[in-house]
Design an enzyme around this catalytic site. Structure first.
Site, PDB file in Angstrom:
ATOM      1  N   GLY A   1      -6.427  -8.630   0.492  1.00 35.39           N
ATOM      2  CA  GLY A   1      -7.760  -7.680   0.881  1.00 35.39           C
ATOM      3  C   GLY A   1      -8.650  -8.442  -0.248  1.00 35.39           C
ATOM      4  O   GLY A   1      -9.944  -7.296  -0.520  1.00 35.39           O
TER       5      GLY A   1
ATOM      6  N   SER B   1      -4.760 -11.861   3.133  1.00 35.94           N
ATOM      7  CA  SER B   1      -6.234 -12.990   3.068  1.00 35.94           C
ATOM      8  C   SER B   1      -5.479 -14.204   4.097  1.00 35.94           C
ATOM      9  O   SER B   1      -6.472 -14.872   4.042  1.00 35.94           O
ATOM     10  CB  SER B   1      -6.651 -13.539   1.868  1.00 35.94           C
ATOM     11  OG  SER B   1      -6.915 -12.059   0.977  1.00 35.94           O
TER      12      SER B   1
ATOM     13  N   GLU C   1       1.131  -0.639   0.120  1.00 32.57           N
ATOM     14  CA  GLU C   1       0.113   0.074   0.479  1.00 32.57           C
ATOM     15  C   GLU C   1       0.898   1.512   0.211  1.00 32.57           C
ATOM     16  O   GLU C   1       0.255   2.352  -0.559  1.00 32.57           O
ATOM     17  CB  GLU C   1      -0.895  -0.148   1.156  1.00 32.57           C
ATOM     18  CG  GLU C   1      -2.049  -0.935   0.762  1.00 32.57           C
ATOM     19  CD  GLU C   1      -2.500  -1.697   1.617  1.00 32.57           C
ATOM     20  OE1 GLU C   1      -2.105  -1.645   3.507  1.00 32.57           O
ATOM     21  OE2 GLU C   1      -2.941  -3.068   2.090  1.00 32.57           O
TER      22      GLU C   1
HETATM   23  P1  13P Z   1      -4.978  -8.960   4.364  1.00 32.50           P
HETATM   24  O1  13P Z   1      -5.152  -9.746   5.513  1.00 32.50           O
HETATM   25  O2  13P Z   1      -6.375  -8.072   4.804  1.00 32.50           O
HETATM   26  O3  13P Z   1      -5.524  -9.747   3.125  1.00 32.50           O
HETATM   27  O4  13P Z   1      -3.564  -7.751   4.522  1.00 32.50           O
HETATM   28  C1  13P Z   1      -2.668  -8.510   4.362  1.00 32.50           C
HETATM   29  C2  13P Z   1      -1.596  -7.070   4.304  1.00 32.50           C
HETATM   30  O5  13P Z   1      -1.783  -6.962   4.296  1.00 32.50           O
HETATM   31  C3  13P Z   1      -1.071  -7.202   5.993  1.00 32.50           C
HETATM   32  O6  13P Z   1      -0.153  -6.126   5.456  1.00 32.50           O
END
Ligand code: 13P
Length: 252
Positions: A173, A213, A97
């Site tokens: 996500g 996830s 991100e």
């Molecule tokens: P999710 O577990 O929500 O897919 O996010 C993973 C993540 O980016 C952890 O840093």
């Protein structure tokens, strides 16, 4: 053997009060956690309050990001030293991100890894390919580039303060977890690359986490893979029961 590491990345979620409430549940639910390291990374605003809740708990505190300078005229930024001062032992660096939404480059991420290690903290260094890169069969070359630039200039000693997190962007996500085969393949590749760069001893010692996830119902199968040493958990780390269950994974 490598001690498993389970980290919760709370991202931009939870007020101070909500963070404290979750931390209390985790301190209770994970009071007896053994043979694995557990950490959570709340938002900056909640770090001090969560640190107080977790002070007697085996759950460690992590920052989600940092700026590579110790101090100075860098409005809005937080340094590894300030994170250490508030009780963090780890800092997540190079999350996808940050790369995608905030334009962080491999070179900039490299300065952050060095700053974190230089401050006496452990960097959780994130890498991972996008869906397009995977479909173009460029996964390994993307990972190699991220590792070679992101860890440039570190040596085997400083690498003892680095944990790698493989987080395929398409799995974050989305509810679409990498298969155990895909995770193991990428982790094996990364470990081989680290052996080439830093030697076999470091490559066998370093922990490589999977992220994307991760849930209570897929953690056991992921942790059964020989090169998966832990998990970096996003959404599922926001619910105490689920994160406690993830941290209590069973090696099948
Ligand atoms: P999710 O577990 O929500 O897919 O996010 C993973 C993540 O980016 C952890 O840093």
């Amino acid at each position: 053997m490598r001690k498993p590491f389970i980290a919760g990345n709370w991202k931009l979620h939870k007020t101070v009060a909500e963070s404290v409430a979750l931390a209390r549940e985790l301190a209770h639910g994970l009071a007896d956690v053994k043979e694995r390291d557990v950490a959570v990374a709340p938002a900056f605003t909640a770090l001090a309050s969560v640190a107080a809740v977790l002070s007697e708990s085996p759950v460690a505190l992590a920052g989600q990001n940092c700026y590579p300078e110790a101090q100075g005229a860098f409005t809005g930024e937080v340094s590894p030293y300030l994170l250490k001062d508030v009780g963090c032992r780890h800092v997540i660096v190079g999350h996808s991100e940050r790369r995608q939404l905030f334009g962080e480059t491999d070179g900039f991420i490299n300065t952050k890894v060095k700053a974190v290690v230089g401050a006496g903290l452990t960097a959780i260094f994130c890498i991972g390919e996008t869906l397009a890169e995977r479909e173009e069969e460029r996964t390994f070359s993307v990972l190699e580039h991220q590792v070679r630039i992101g860890l440039n200039g570190l040596d085997a000693t400083s690498m003892q303060h680095v944990i790698v997190a493989y987080e395929p962007v398409w799995a974050i996500g989305t509810g679409r977890t990498a298969t155990t085969g895909q995770a193991q393949e990428a982790h094996g590749f990364i470990r081989g690359l680290l052996a080439e760069m830093f030697g076999d001893v470091l490559a066998q010692e370093i922990r490589i986490l999977y992220g994307g996830s991760v849930k209570a119902d897929n953690i056991d199968a992921l942790m059964a893979q020989p090169d998966v040493d832990g998990a970096l958990v996003g959404g599922a780390s926001l619910k105490a029961d689920e994160f406690v269950r993830i941290a209590a994974f069973q090696n099948l």
